[in-house]
Design an enzyme around this catalytic site. Structure first.
Site: not given
Lengths: 364, 319
Positions: A258, A262, A271
């Site tokens: 991705r 998100h 992260y």
């Protein structure tokens, strides 16, 4: 191709095209016409542009939360293209490319993300279930539809999607177990995009691959390069053929990434490292496919430019059709669960309306 | 691995106690003396008892709806179990839980459980506690073949494996989930192959062989204690009686039951003890007599114990 040749315990990944758009596995290369190839490319462009547009509308306060698909177009489009019109797609919430291929109108997609229930109201001949937000619960629906197909002796197959995180849900286990024992004609595609929100794949499960989870259900499981549209198509087609022959379900782990967040409420820089993202950008599924098409002389610069404009216009004009005209009425939250609204929901609706009225009065 | 005579005889003691206990309970249910329901372990004594005996003091167990062998295996007092089944205040759950609430926290037994697959998450949580507190203790989680199809199995094993928790997932595969044979509830022959899903080791053993059960569990416990994560043990076994007191076993044939009775875990183990000169007939008889007497006493104790008062109904639900 044969699933047996790609044992996930030996970490063999099914590939056809490398990241530079070169065909490295000519034996399994599908026979597409130029029109088909350009149609696939155009759908990838449509998906990517739609993501970019919706993200920008959301940032402008013109759309609600959005979950982009950027980087996962080949996984979704390649797999869904292997279906017949009568086959079912049971999505989670990040399957824009599959929706587009299987005939979901752009208007529905915008309506859905606009928070309007009519977005999930598919045209009669579009066999796509509504979005399933609770992680991995859709897998059981997909098994159920597959079992119904067997009972009705229909020859349709079901294609469903989940993420790497979804494989840890109990529903994943129950759905695949039932599909295995009842030989449901269901294809489970894991879009392994390396992160469940912020949880990296390595912290999700102790198994080396997600595909090997198929062993627990006595069904084939295979790892596929999810950024390779040809490999995704061929693997899904083989799974669909198996399902139609009555040989039951298949688990496909599509290895992808991705490239965006998100959802619009996530900041992935918290992260993951920029270097990791940059590395995956070199494996961009659209870039790779475009290079292949250019090298083959199928895609010209003019055609590409023309297409980009065309998809952009299509998106902009569809959004204009609904913007400001598709707000949901309060009643609609309560209306579609039952054919006629039961007393308990009528009560709740009244209570909610009173609450809103009260709120207004309080403001005065 | 040598097993001491004391341990071997204690295993035999607890196995025959389980058998006699179960047979007595069956009789009480048939006669209408005992109420509610129960799931008996007749035929499964080796897997249930020898595995518990392989644990250390301070280790934990979670049990299933078929948990008498586990409670006795962990050394719970038979009087407390009997009183519980009679619904008396002297029972381990004050007579309010019955067969599916046999627990003794002092013995590390976190309890039998009426929910199929209900023990997985409890065991995983208990194992997480051992790891975080660095106690060096492990957890053994009993479950059946049917429970391995539950979502809670998958979620617990996934978490236990990714966090390397010290838990043995011990499957007593008795070939049926109530009336459903394993072949109709999963597309694989052995539950243990599911270990591949979690990247953990597994064993498939003869669950009717107490020595094999004990040795395998010791080995698995050592692995868990060393911090390498969970293990699956699948013990193939068989229940002679129905799933519960309301099951006539119309789904399986007498030949199958008789075939398994030839592999009776108590007879196999008794022969092992005698053939290896670990115990003679007199010692065996003494153990069996003692077990029977213990059960007689437990029945007397339970019958003479009071029923819980009505107001006890709402107690012990919340802290």
């Amino acid at each position: 191709m044969k699933f047996e040749d790609y044992n996930p315990l030996e970490e063999k990944v099914f590939k056809i095209m490398d990241k530079k758009g070169k065909i490295i596995n000519t034996d399994d290369m599908p026979n597409f016409t130029n029109d088909q190839l350009l149609y696939l490319y155009r759908t990838m462009l449509l998906s990517r542009t739609m993501d970019e547009k919706q993200l920008s509308y959301q940032r402008q306060g013109r759309m609600l939360t959005y979950a982009p698909n950027i980087g996962q177009e080949a996984t979704q489009i390649g797999s869904a293209y292997a279906l017949e019109k009568e086959d079912w797609i049971v999505p989670s919430f990040r399957e824009l490319g599959a929706w587009l291929i299987h005939g979901v109108p752009l208007k529905n997609i915008f309506l859905y993300w606009y928070g309007n229930e009519w977005g999930s109201h598919m045209p009669e001949d579009v066999k796509v279930l509504p979005v399933s937000v609770p992680i991995s619960t859709q897998l059981q629906h997909a098994t159920g539809i597959g079992m119904a197909n067997n009972i009705k002796k229909e020859n349709n197959v079901v294609l469903t999607y989940t993420g790497d995180g979804g494989t840890s849900g109990g529903e994943f286990h129950e759905a695949l177990n039932f599909a295995g024992v009842f030989k449901a004609p269901t294809i489970f595609v894991i879009q392994n995009n390396q992160y469940a929100i912020s949880v990296p794949r390595i912290e999700q499960t102790a198994s080396k691959t997600l595909a090997q989870k198929a062993i627990a259900y006595g069904i084939p499981g295979i790892q596929v390069d999810g950024n390779d549209i040809f490999a995704m198509y061929v693997a899904t087609k083989e799974a669909a053929d198996r399902a139609r022959r009555g040989e039951g379900p298949t688990l496909i782990e599509a290895i992808t990434y991705r490239l965006a967040a998100h959802t619009t409420s996530d900041d992935p820089t918290k992260y993951r490292e920029d270097a990791e993202v940059e590395e995956w950008k070199t494996r961009d599924p659209i870039l790779r496919f475009k290079t292949y098409l250019e090298n083959k002389g199928i895609l010209t610069k003019e055609w590409d430019e023309k297409m980009k404009k065309e998809v952009e216009n299509e998106i902009t004009s569809t959004f204009e059709e609904i913007e400001g005209k598709a707000d949901t009425k309060i009643e609609e939250i309560f209306m579609y669960h039952y054919e006629t609204m039961p007393p308990i929901l009528e009560e709740q609706l009244k209570e909610y309306k009173d609450f809103l009225e009260g709120g207004k009065n309080n403001d005065k | 691995m040598d097993i001491s005579k004391d341990i071997l005889l204690e295993i035999y003691d607890r196995m025959v106690t389980t058998r006699f206990f179960s047979e007595r309970i069956n009789e009480f249910f048939i006669k209408g003396i005992m109420h509610g329901t129960t799931h008996l372990s007749v035929g499964e004594e080796a897997s249930g008892v020898a595995s518990c005996m392989a644990l250390d003091k301070g280790d934990y167990t979670t049990s299933t709806h078929r948990g008498h062998s586990h409670a006795i295996g962990r050394g719970m007092e038979v009087i407390k179990i009997m009183a519980e089944l009679f619904g008396k205040v002297t029972g381990c759950s004050k007579g309010k839980g019955g067969s599916m609430h046999l627990a003794d926290f002092d013995k590390g037994h976190l309890g039998s459980n009426g929910v199929v697959g209900g023990g997985f998450a409890i065991a995983t949580g208990a194992a997480l506690t051992q790891k975080m507190k660095d106690t060096g203790k492990i957890v053994l989680c009993f479950f059946g073949d049917g429970a391995s199809n539950e979502g809670s199995f998958h979620e617990s094993l996934n978490m236990a494996s990714v966090w390397k928790l010290p838990v043995i997932f011990f499957c007593e595969n008795n070939l049926y989930g109530v009336s459903t044979p394993v072949s109709k509830s999963m597309n694989i022959k052995d539950v243990a192959v599911r270990a591949k899903s979690y990247g953990i080791p597994s064993y498939i053993i003869d669950g009717n062989d107490a020595v094999e059960v004990y040795k395998t569990t010791r080995e698995a416990a050592k692995y868990c204690r060393s911090g390498q994560g969970p293990v699956i043990i699948e013990a193939k076994t068989y229940r002679y009686l129905g799933h519960s007191k309301s099951d006539e076993c119309e789904y399986r044939c007498a030949e199958e039951v008789n075939r398994w009775k030839k592999k009776d875990p108590i007879i196999i183990f008794k022969n092992y003890l005698i053939e290896n000169n670990i115990a003679n007939q007199i010692e065996i008889k003494r153990i069996e007599d003692k077990a029977l007497k213990e059960i007689d006493l437990a029945v007397e104790f339970a019958k003479n114990s009071p029923n819980p008062p009505l107001n006890a109904l709402t107690e012990d639900v919340y802290a």
